[in-house]
Enzyme design. Structure first.
Site, PDB file in Angstrom:
ATOM      1  N   PRO A 186       0.801  -1.234   0.000  1.00 34.51           N
ATOM      2  CA  PRO A 186       0.000   0.000   0.000  1.00 34.51           C
ATOM      3  C   PRO A 186       0.835   1.287   0.000  1.00 34.51           C
ATOM      4  O   PRO A 186       0.274   2.372   0.194  1.00 34.51           O
ATOM      5  CB  PRO A 186      -0.790  -0.131   1.306  1.00 34.51           C
ATOM      6  CG  PRO A 186       0.116  -0.893   2.214  1.00 34.51           C
ATOM      7  CD  PRO A 186       0.842  -1.871   1.327  1.00 34.51           C
ATOM      8  N   GLU A 187       2.135   1.190  -0.219  1.00 32.49           N
ATOM      9  CA  GLU A 187       2.989   2.371  -0.115  1.00 32.49           C
ATOM     10  C   GLU A 187       2.541   3.521  -0.998  1.00 32.49           C
ATOM     11  O   GLU A 187       2.617   4.700  -0.612  1.00 32.49           O
ATOM     12  CB  GLU A 187       4.448   2.005  -0.481  1.00 32.49           C
ATOM     13  CG  GLU A 187       5.152   1.123   0.533  1.00 32.49           C
ATOM     14  CD  GLU A 187       5.036  -0.355   0.201  1.00 32.49           C
ATOM     15  OE1 GLU A 187       5.956  -1.110   0.535  1.00 32.49           O
ATOM     16  OE2 GLU A 187       4.012  -0.752  -0.403  1.00 32.49           O
ATOM     17  N   ILE A 188       2.073   3.216  -2.227  1.00 29.63           N
ATOM     18  CA  ILE A 188       1.699   4.260  -3.172  1.00 29.63           C
ATOM     19  C   ILE A 188       0.582   5.140  -2.619  1.00 29.63           C
ATOM     20  O   ILE A 188       0.452   6.322  -2.986  1.00 29.63           O
ATOM     21  CB  ILE A 188       1.263   3.631  -4.522  1.00 29.63           C
ATOM     22  CG1 ILE A 188       1.131   4.705  -5.600  1.00 29.63           C
ATOM     23  CG2 ILE A 188      -0.016   2.840  -4.369  1.00 29.63           C
ATOM     24  CD1 ILE A 188       2.429   5.392  -5.950  1.00 29.63           C
TER      25      ILE A 188
END
Length: 312
Positions: A186-188
């Site tokens: 989920p970094e984006i």
């Protein structure tokens, strides 16, 4: 859940305390460590503890030769801080150098989360760019250490595996997940990108599905992770402990020498050109022919008995 080694744990702790008064503080933590024994897959009747304290994880080795490394910072959801990564490196090096360790299980003491990934606070921390760059070297060092460990590794994902933790899980040879665990990058969604784990994901997951995970930042279920090849097996919560136990016991029972040779070959050949890989693997087979363990294994097969490995 009932512990595997509860009936003899007290005796072992008494022995440790007699050896060194400093272990008194450690013994006070045993009540909490029971949770790790229940979910950490220490696979023999007795457990021997390392005379080495960790601040962010727990480490123990069973008499069956299974080392359990349990991430133990539930207050941070086991965020992969510099301190935790340093201790993971130390723990895996300890397992690598211990001839009595035949298999390593990586898990978590958190009830719902294996790890939420990198420590985001460090990304915006007041440190120089050079310091941040040097700090990220821990990830490739750890991934390479696990790949070159010479001993089989299982990630026992008893909770969500997110962001950088997905790379940590994929660095292990096998991933066993508990139903309800979720996987994702989920970094984006917070303006970051999973640069450090892209190489591992693309080597384990089909390209288009990897693109979807990286670009959309969505999470997937353990069942979906199994379908696309991230996870080897998904177990119901009541069966998870026994499932990991069975796999770890089977791995620990193999020839440690042939396991090391095989593991080294698995890691080295993966990026070789096809013909170069064939030449390298043929040479490894020739070396294997010279070992006592391969001869013992063949004899035991024809004599219909369990092999007695010599490790040479």
């Amino acid at each position: 859940m009932a512990g595997f080694v509860q009936h003899e744990l007290t005796q072992d702790l008494q022995t440790i305390n007699q050896m060194n008064q400093q272990w008194q503080s450690f013994s006070n933590q045993v009540a909490n460590f029971d949770e790790i024994l229940n979910t950490g897959f220490l696979l023999a009747d007795r457990v021997r503890f390392r005379a080495m304290a960790y601040a962010t994880l727990r480490y123990a080795v069973s008499e069956a030769g299974v080392a359990t490394i349990a991430l133990d910072q539930p207050e941070t959801r086991n965020a992969l801080s510099d301190e935790l990564l340093d201790e993971l490196i130390t723990a895996f090096e300890t397992a690598r150098d211990d001839a009595g360790v035949r298999c390593v299980v990586l898990t978590s003491t958190h009830e719902r989360i294996f790890s939420a990934g990198a420590n985001l606070g460090g990304f915006a921390g007041d440190t120089t760019l050079v310091e941040k760059h040097l700090g990220t070297a821990r990830f490739p060092r750890l991934f390479r250490l696990i790949g070159e460990l010479g001993k089989p590794t299982i990630c026992a994902a008893n909770g969500h595996v997110l962001a950088g933790a997905l790379g940590l899980a994929l660095a292990c040879d096998l991933i066993v997940a508990r139903e309800g665990a979720r996987f994702g990058t989920p970094e984006i969604n917070v303006g970051v990108f999973p640069f450090m784990i892209m190489a591992l994901i693309y080597r384990n997951v089909p390209r288009k599905k990897t693109n979807e995970l990286l670009l959309l930042g969505e999470q997937i279920s353990a069942t979906e992770a199994e379908r696309i090849g991230i996870v080897n097996r998904v177990f119901a919560p009541d069966d998870f402990e026994a499932g990991v136990r069975e796999w770890a016991q089977r791995l620990a029972a193999k020839s440690p020498l042939l396991m090391r040779m095989g593991k080294d070959a698995m890691f080295r050949q993966q990026d070789m050109a096809f013909l170069d890989a064939l030449d390298y693997l043929r040479a490894q087979l020739t070396i294997a022919f010279s070992t006592e363990d391969i001869q013992e294994g063949v004899r035991a097969f024809f004599e219909k008995r369990e092999p007695e490995w010599k490790g040479r």
